[in-house]
Each structure stands twice: as structure tokens, then as C-alpha cells.
Design a protein around this motif. Structure first.
Motif, PDB file in Angstrom:
ATOM      1  N   VAL A  65       0.850  -1.185   0.000  1.00 52.85           N
ATOM      2  CA  VAL A  65       0.000   0.000   0.000  1.00 52.85           C
ATOM      3  C   VAL A  65       0.886   1.236   0.000  1.00 52.85           C
ATOM      4  CG1 VAL A  65      -1.822   1.275   1.196  1.00 52.85           C
ATOM      5  CG2 VAL A  65      -1.821  -1.231   1.240  1.00 52.85           C
ATOM      6  N   CYS A  66       0.649   2.125  -0.948  1.00 47.77           N
ATOM      7  CA  CYS A  66       1.455   3.332  -1.044  1.00 47.77           C
ATOM      8  C   CYS A  66       1.179   4.241   0.142  1.00 47.77           C
ATOM      9  CB  CYS A  66       1.151   4.062  -2.357  1.00 47.77           C
ATOM     10  SG  CYS A  66       1.680   3.110  -3.795  1.00 47.77           S
ATOM     11  N   GLY A  67       2.264   4.708   0.771  1.00 48.36           N
ATOM     12  CA  GLY A  67       2.143   5.499   1.978  1.00 48.36           C
ATOM     13  C   GLY A  67       2.093   6.989   1.706  1.00 48.36           C
ATOM     14  N   ILE A  68       2.198   7.747   2.776  1.00 50.64           N
ATOM     15  CA  ILE A  68       2.053   9.199   2.697  1.00 50.64           C
ATOM     16  C   ILE A  68       3.318   9.865   2.187  1.00 50.64           C
ATOM     17  CG2 ILE A  68       0.349   9.271   4.545  1.00 50.64           C
ATOM     18  CD1 ILE A  68       2.676  10.308   6.385  1.00 50.64           C
ATOM     19  N   THR A  69       3.142  11.036   1.594  1.00 49.45           N
ATOM     20  CA  THR A  69       4.216  12.015   1.491  1.00 49.45           C
ATOM     21  C   THR A  69       4.058  12.877   2.737  1.00 49.45           C
ATOM     22  OG1 THR A  69       4.152  11.998  -0.923  1.00 49.45           O
ATOM     23  CG2 THR A  69       5.217  13.881   0.140  1.00 49.45           C
ATOM     24  N   PRO A  70       5.024  12.866   3.645  1.00 50.19           N
ATOM     25  CA  PRO A  70       4.768  13.334   5.009  1.00 50.19           C
ATOM     26  C   PRO A  70       4.744  14.853   5.196  1.00 50.19           C
ATOM     27  CG  PRO A  70       6.995  12.497   4.838  1.00 50.19           C
ATOM     28  CD  PRO A  70       6.349  12.249   3.513  1.00 50.19           C
ATOM     29  N   TYR A  71       3.622  15.412   4.791  1.00 47.21           N
ATOM     30  CA  TYR A  71       3.246  16.758   5.206  1.00 47.21           C
ATOM     31  C   TYR A  71       1.732  16.766   5.255  1.00 47.21           C
ATOM     32  CZ  TYR A  71       2.352  17.673   0.202  1.00 47.21           C
ATOM     33  OH  TYR A  71       1.890  17.618  -1.089  1.00 47.21           O
ATOM     34  N   ASP A  72       1.156  17.484   6.198  1.00 49.10           N
ATOM     35  CA  ASP A  72      -0.296  17.505   6.389  1.00 49.10           C
ATOM     36  C   ASP A  72      -0.858  16.114   6.655  1.00 49.10           C
ATOM     37  OD1 ASP A  72      -0.507  20.207   6.207  1.00 49.10           O
ATOM     38  OD2 ASP A  72      -1.097  20.246   4.102  1.00 49.10           O
ATOM     39  N   ALA A  73      -0.228  15.370   7.551  1.00 48.38           N
ATOM     40  CA  ALA A  73      -0.750  14.061   7.947  1.00 48.38           C
ATOM     41  C   ALA A  73      -1.464  14.217   9.307  1.00 48.38           C
ATOM     42  CB  ALA A  73       0.400  13.067   8.091  1.00 48.38           C
ATOM     43  N   THR A  74      -2.386  13.383   9.642  1.00 53.64           N
ATOM     44  CA  THR A  74      -3.075  12.409   8.811  1.00 53.64           C
ATOM     45  C   THR A  74      -4.467  12.977   8.526  1.00 53.64           C
ATOM     46  OG1 THR A  74      -1.967  10.625  10.037  1.00 53.64           O
ATOM     47  CG2 THR A  74      -3.890  10.020   8.677  1.00 53.64           C
TER      48      THR A  74
ATOM     49  N   MET B 236      -8.355  13.020   6.601  1.00 48.46           N
ATOM     50  CA  MET B 236      -9.373  11.990   6.503  1.00 48.46           C
ATOM     51  C   MET B 236      -9.263  11.194   5.211  1.00 48.46           C
ATOM     52  SD  MET B 236     -11.300  10.962   8.779  1.00 48.46           S
ATOM     53  CE  MET B 236     -11.052  12.408   9.795  1.00 48.46           C
ATOM     54  N   GLY B 237      -8.727  11.796   4.148  1.00 49.16           N
ATOM     55  CA  GLY B 237      -8.492  11.030   2.931  1.00 49.16           C
ATOM     56  C   GLY B 237      -7.479   9.931   3.150  1.00 49.16           C
ATOM     57  N   HIS B 238      -6.382  10.260   3.864  1.00 54.92           N
ATOM     58  CA  HIS B 238      -5.421   9.223   4.241  1.00 54.92           C
ATOM     59  C   HIS B 238      -6.124   8.117   5.030  1.00 54.92           C
ATOM     60  CE1 HIS B 238      -2.029  12.454   4.349  1.00 54.92           C
ATOM     61  NE2 HIS B 238      -1.978  11.818   3.201  1.00 54.92           N
ATOM     62  N   ALA B 239      -6.865   8.534   6.056  1.00 56.92           N
ATOM     63  CA  ALA B 239      -7.477   7.566   6.966  1.00 56.92           C
ATOM     64  C   ALA B 239      -8.418   6.629   6.219  1.00 56.92           C
ATOM     65  CB  ALA B 239      -8.218   8.301   8.082  1.00 56.92           C
ATOM     66  N   ALA B 240      -9.192   7.169   5.269  1.00 57.33           N
ATOM     67  CA  ALA B 240     -10.114   6.329   4.512  1.00 57.33           C
ATOM     68  C   ALA B 240      -9.364   5.284   3.687  1.00 57.33           C
ATOM     69  CB  ALA B 240     -10.984   7.198   3.606  1.00 57.33           C
ATOM     70  N   THR B 241      -8.267   5.693   3.075  1.00 59.97           N
ATOM     71  CA  THR B 241      -7.482   4.750   2.274  1.00 59.97           C
ATOM     72  C   THR B 241      -6.906   3.639   3.134  1.00 59.97           C
ATOM     73  OG1 THR B 241      -6.916   6.385   0.580  1.00 59.97           O
ATOM     74  CG2 THR B 241      -5.417   4.518   0.839  1.00 59.97           C
ATOM     75  N   TYR B 242      -6.275   3.989   4.252  1.00 59.36           N
ATOM     76  CA  TYR B 242      -5.629   2.956   5.073  1.00 59.36           C
ATOM     77  C   TYR B 242      -6.659   2.096   5.792  1.00 59.36           C
ATOM     78  CZ  TYR B 242      -1.693   5.549   3.524  1.00 59.36           C
ATOM     79  OH  TYR B 242      -0.786   6.169   2.697  1.00 59.36           O
ATOM     80  N   ASN B 243      -7.839   2.646   6.038  1.00 57.19           N
ATOM     81  CA  ASN B 243      -8.918   1.844   6.592  1.00 57.19           C
ATOM     82  C   ASN B 243      -9.319   0.734   5.615  1.00 57.19           C
ATOM     83  OD1 ASN B 243     -11.238   1.504   8.590  1.00 57.19           O
ATOM     84  ND2 ASN B 243     -12.351   1.856   6.696  1.00 57.19           N
ATOM     85  N   ALA B 244      -9.403   1.068   4.331  1.00 60.19           N
ATOM     86  CA  ALA B 244      -9.783   0.070   3.331  1.00 60.19           C
ATOM     87  C   ALA B 244      -8.822  -1.106   3.338  1.00 60.19           C
ATOM     88  CB  ALA B 244      -9.827   0.712   1.944  1.00 60.19           C
ATOM     89  N   PHE B 245      -7.534  -0.812   3.367  1.00 56.22           N
ATOM     90  CA  PHE B 245      -6.562  -1.901   3.263  1.00 56.22           C
ATOM     91  C   PHE B 245      -6.317  -2.582   4.605  1.00 56.22           C
ATOM     92  CE2 PHE B 245      -6.065   0.822  -0.391  1.00 56.22           C
ATOM     93  CZ  PHE B 245      -6.318  -0.129  -1.383  1.00 56.22           C
ATOM     94  N   ASP B 246      -6.704  -1.930   5.684  1.00 58.53           N
ATOM     95  CA  ASP B 246      -6.740  -2.612   6.970  1.00 58.53           C
ATOM     96  C   ASP B 246      -7.825  -3.685   6.951  1.00 58.53           C
ATOM     97  OD1 ASP B 246      -5.690  -2.477   9.851  1.00 58.53           O
ATOM     98  OD2 ASP B 246      -7.869  -2.411  10.150  1.00 58.53           O
ATOM     99  N   LEU B 247      -8.959  -3.387   6.318  1.00 55.97           N
ATOM    100  CA  LEU B 247     -10.014  -4.391   6.185  1.00 55.97           C
ATOM    101  C   LEU B 247      -9.539  -5.589   5.365  1.00 55.97           C
ATOM    102  CD1 LEU B 247     -13.216  -2.237   5.525  1.00 55.97           C
ATOM    103  CD2 LEU B 247     -12.480  -3.271   7.679  1.00 55.97           C
ATOM    104  N   VAL B 248      -8.770  -5.322   4.307  1.00 52.80           N
ATOM    105  CA  VAL B 248      -8.223  -6.435   3.516  1.00 52.80           C
ATOM    106  C   VAL B 248      -7.395  -7.350   4.412  1.00 52.80           C
ATOM    107  CG1 VAL B 248      -6.631  -7.054   1.653  1.00 52.80           C
ATOM    108  CG2 VAL B 248      -8.222  -5.147   1.345  1.00 52.80           C
ATOM    109  N   GLN B 249      -6.537  -6.765   5.226  1.00 53.32           N
ATOM    110  CA  GLN B 249      -5.728  -7.568   6.140  1.00 53.32           C
ATOM    111  C   GLN B 249      -6.597  -8.389   7.081  1.00 53.32           C
ATOM    112  OE1 GLN B 249      -1.892  -6.136   7.810  1.00 53.32           O
ATOM    113  NE2 GLN B 249      -2.806  -4.125   7.475  1.00 53.32           N
TER     114      GLN B 249
END
Length: 409
Positions: free
Chosen positions: A42-51, A53-66
Motif C-alpha cells: 500500500v502506497c504510503g504518505i508524502t509526510p506533510y499535512d498528515a493524517t 481523513m483522505g489518508h485515513a479512509a485509504t488505510y482503513n480500506a486496506f486494513d479491512l483487507v488484512q
């Protein structure tokens, strides 16, 4: 680079379901059959303006896959990168008067705090672009020496013509690709390129910008796409199960990454499935750093919002959908969390065996989290109206919601 602590995933009775998921490349639903060890990048962040809600939605999706895979008793080999050197990061550091390394470290640290708060399972390998440079340089040299890349005024470009499968991830025509390339970090109008779509593999050193020893490439820094390819090939190899990220990564990032890897190895495909999460909007526009219309997980947490409610707000939308963050979305999630916690706090309740299977079935069906939430809603409503006599039911519901949805009740 270290990731973050893992929360315990409760074991559930019965058997999990194999995951059917939408594959961007084939534009249809496929059944994933990873074998005993499932591999995901899963492609991660470019680390500025983290985290946000767009980030959170993406990583939530792939957390469900796991979580679906873990429920089938598979092991999961999960790799995620951090693009800790790139033009947007450097531009933000200059704009705000910060050292770029300090900015990257600060925002990465904040991301590491938000992820366990949301009960996102960590990757086994969490790799920064900077630390990956020693492995990137030989790949660029191999592509150049094989005729799949060429030099232009000291920079090195990949030739998209080197991969006969180029275009098969995004399924876009050349004009759409050119427009997206210009919008998303490419330089299609640069004179001297063999093809306007050719992406940069190695940028020669620019005055005032960070650079590293590139061996025969000279001093410089890597392009965006080759970074992820080097990390994925090193830790997962070709033909891994899922390449994931937001839908805005379909082109050019995932398209180019696949072509880089396929040209390097002569094998196809780079990933068996390309899975993309939808975009989150605020006030009618896509939530993005450039627009500054961001809702931050850390800000909500500081304001006293329960991270479990944030997670429920994310789960209430299908992962592939584009949706808008509003106060009403959060309020609904907070009310749902309260109802669920009240329901599992009782000493007994209606049987939950069928509920566990409903959650499993919903998630196996292209991660249909909203359907899973409705199933738990129905059990909670039954608990409130009629109750039940099954002493193990509340505990089973609590474990299932934690294990499969990542929500701690």
C-alpha cells in the motif's frame, strides 16, 4: 524505519471467507486466493499535512483487507512506504520555512500516532524513500543499460514503450494520460523526451535541493514511481496479491510502477490486483493538501472525539465510493458507537453466530463495510427491544467487531 504497535486481533469461531474485490486493471470483481501468506503493498504518505481523513479512509480500506485475510487463518505480509523526499514535500518545507527532513520526521511521527489510535494494523516493513535509495540506484542502472531508460540533460527517464503491458492498469487513452501526468507530477511537455508520458527515474542534483550518490547515474534523487517498485520487489517480489492506494494513484503512479517492474524482470503482472479507494471531499471539493480543505485525525482526537467513532464514520462509506466528510457523518458514527457499546455491555443477548457470518459475508463481498455495519445495527436493535439469553453473545459481538472491523467496543 519503524511503523507502529499492533493491536491484538481476536480469534473468531468458524471460518473466514475468501475476498472478492474490484480490480481496477480488469475493471471487474476477482476472487483473491493468496495461499498461506498474503502479500500486499500500500502506497504510503508524502509526510506533510498528515493524517487527513483522505489518508485515513485509504488505510482503513486496506486494513479491512488484512483483517479478512487474517480471519481465513492466513499470514499477511504487508509493506508500506513513506515518500520522505519528493517535490511536494520540498515545496511545502520552503513555503513554511522548515527544514525538509524535520517536516518529514514530524509528520511521519504524527501519522504513527494516528494509525494505532484508529486500530490500523501496521505493515511488517515500513520503508522510507531515502533509506531505499541504495536499492533504487541499481534498478535505474539496469533499466538504462537494458535500453528501457535514457538520459536527458543528466536526468534519466523510463521509456513506456519498453513495457508491452503499459496502459493495462488504468485503461486510459493517451490524451487522458497526458493530462493526468501534467496534473500529478509529470512533465509531459518537456522537450527531448521520447514519449511525453515517459516518467523520470532519476533526477540529477539541483542547486539547493537534497541529492545522493547515484553511482554511474551521478548525484541526484529518485523519481516517485521507482521508489515503490524497489521497495515492493525487495520485500514482496513480483506477482504479489494486492497493490493498493487511493484512486488518484491509478495513473500515473501505479501504471508506471507496474511498467517499471515488468520491464525490469520480464515478468507479468507486477500485482495480481490493483485496488483503489475513493476520494473524500469537504465542502464540495476533494480533500487535498493543495486546497487546504483538510480534516485531521489528530485534531479530532485532540477535540475529544473517540477514534472508534472516526473509524465508524469511515466504515459507513464503501471504500470505492467518493464521499463527503460532514459533521452529520461524525455525529451518526458517534451515535452508532454509543448504541453498540450499550448493546454489548449487557450480560447476555440474542445469539450472535449468524451476525458473525453476516459480517464476514459483507466484507468478503468487495469490503462492503456499510452492509456489515447494518448487520450489527440489527443485532443491537434486537438486543435493545427483546434482549436474549445467550451469555456469550455480547462478548462474541465485541470480538467480531474488533477483529473484522477494527472497532474496539
Amino acid at each position: 524505519m519503524y511503523a507502529w504497535p499492533a493491536s491484538e486481533v481476536p480469534a473468531l469461531p468458524g471460518e473466514g471467507r475468501d475476498l472478492q474485490i474490484h480490480d481496477t486493471a480488469t475493471q471487474g470483481t476477482i476472487t483473491l486466493d493468496p495461499g498461506p501468506v498474503a502479500r500486499i503493498y500500500v502506497c504510503g504518505i508524502t509526510p506533510y499535512d498528515a493524517t487527513h481523513m483522505g489518508h485515513a479512509a485509504t488505510y482503513n480500506a486496506f486494513d479491512l483487507v488484512q483483517r479478512v485475510w487474517l480471519d481465513t487463518k492466513r499470514q499477511v505480509h504487508y509493506v508500506q512506504n513513506v515518500t520522505d523526499v519528493d517535490d511536494p514535500l520540498l515545496e511545502r518545507a520552503i513555503r513554511d520555512g522548515h527544514d525538509w527532513t524535520e517536516l518529514a520526521e514530524r509528520e511521519t511521527a504524527l501519522f504513527r500516532e494516528d494509525m494505532p489510535a484508529l486500530r490500523m494494523l501496521p505493515p511488517q516493513h515500513y520503508i522510507g524513500a531515502v533509506e531505499a535509495i541504495p536499492g533504487i540506484v541499481p534498478l535505474v542502472e539496469r533499466l538504462r543499460d537494458a535500453g528501457a531508460a535514457y538520459e536527458l540533460e543528466g536526468d534519466v527517464y523510463f521509456s513506456v514503450e519498453a513495457d508491452p503491458h503499459f496502459g493495462e492498469v488504468s485503461n486510459l487513452d493517451a490524451e487522458a494520460m497526458r493530462l493526468l501526468s501534467a496534473e500529478r507530477g509529470g512533465d509531459p511537455d518537456r522537450p527531448g523526451k521520447k514519449n511525453p508520458l515517459d516518467p523520470m527515474l532519476w533526477m540529477s542534483a539541483r542547486e539547493g535541493e537534497p541529492s545522493w550518490d547515484g553511482g554511474t547515474l551521478g548525484r541526484g534523487r529518485p523519481g516517485w514511481h521507482i521508489e515503490c517498485v524497489a521497495i515492493a520487489l525487495d520485500h514482496l517480489g513480483m506477482g504479489f496479491d494486492v497493490q493498493g492506494g487511493g484512486s488518484d494513484l491509478t495513473f500515473p503512479h501505479h501504471e508506471m510502477g507496474a511498467s517499471h517492474a515488468q520491464a525490469l524482470t520480464g515478468e507479468y503482472p507486477f500485482a495480481k490486483a490493483y485496488v483503489h479507494a475513493g476520494m473524500v471531499a469537504l465542502n464540495g471539493e476533494k480533500m487535498s493538501k493543495s486546497k487546504g480543505n483538510l480534516v485531521f485525525v489528530s485534531k479530532l482526537r485532540r477535540d475529544g472525539v473517540d477514534p472508534a467513532a472516526i473509524r465508524l464514520a469511515l466504515l459507513s462509506h464503501h471504500y470505492r465510493a467518493d464521499w463527503e466528510w460532514t459533521d452529520a457523518v461524525l455525529e451518526e458514527a458517534q451515535q452508532r458507537l454509543g448504541r453498540w457499546r450499550a448493546a454489548v455491555s449487557r450480560p447476555d443477548g440474542p445469539s450472535a453466530d449468524d451476525l458473525v457470518e453476516e459480517i464476514r459475508e459483507a466484507l468478503a463481498n468487495d469490503l462492503d463495510a456499510p452492509a456489515a455495519l447494518l448487520a450489527v445495527d440489527r443485532w443491537a436493535a434486537l438486543q435493545e427491544s427483546d434482549g436474549g439469553t445467550d451469555e456469550g453473545a455480547p462478548g462474541l459481538v465485541s470480538r467480531a467487531v474488533d477483529a473484522l472491523l477494527g472497532v474496539a467496543l
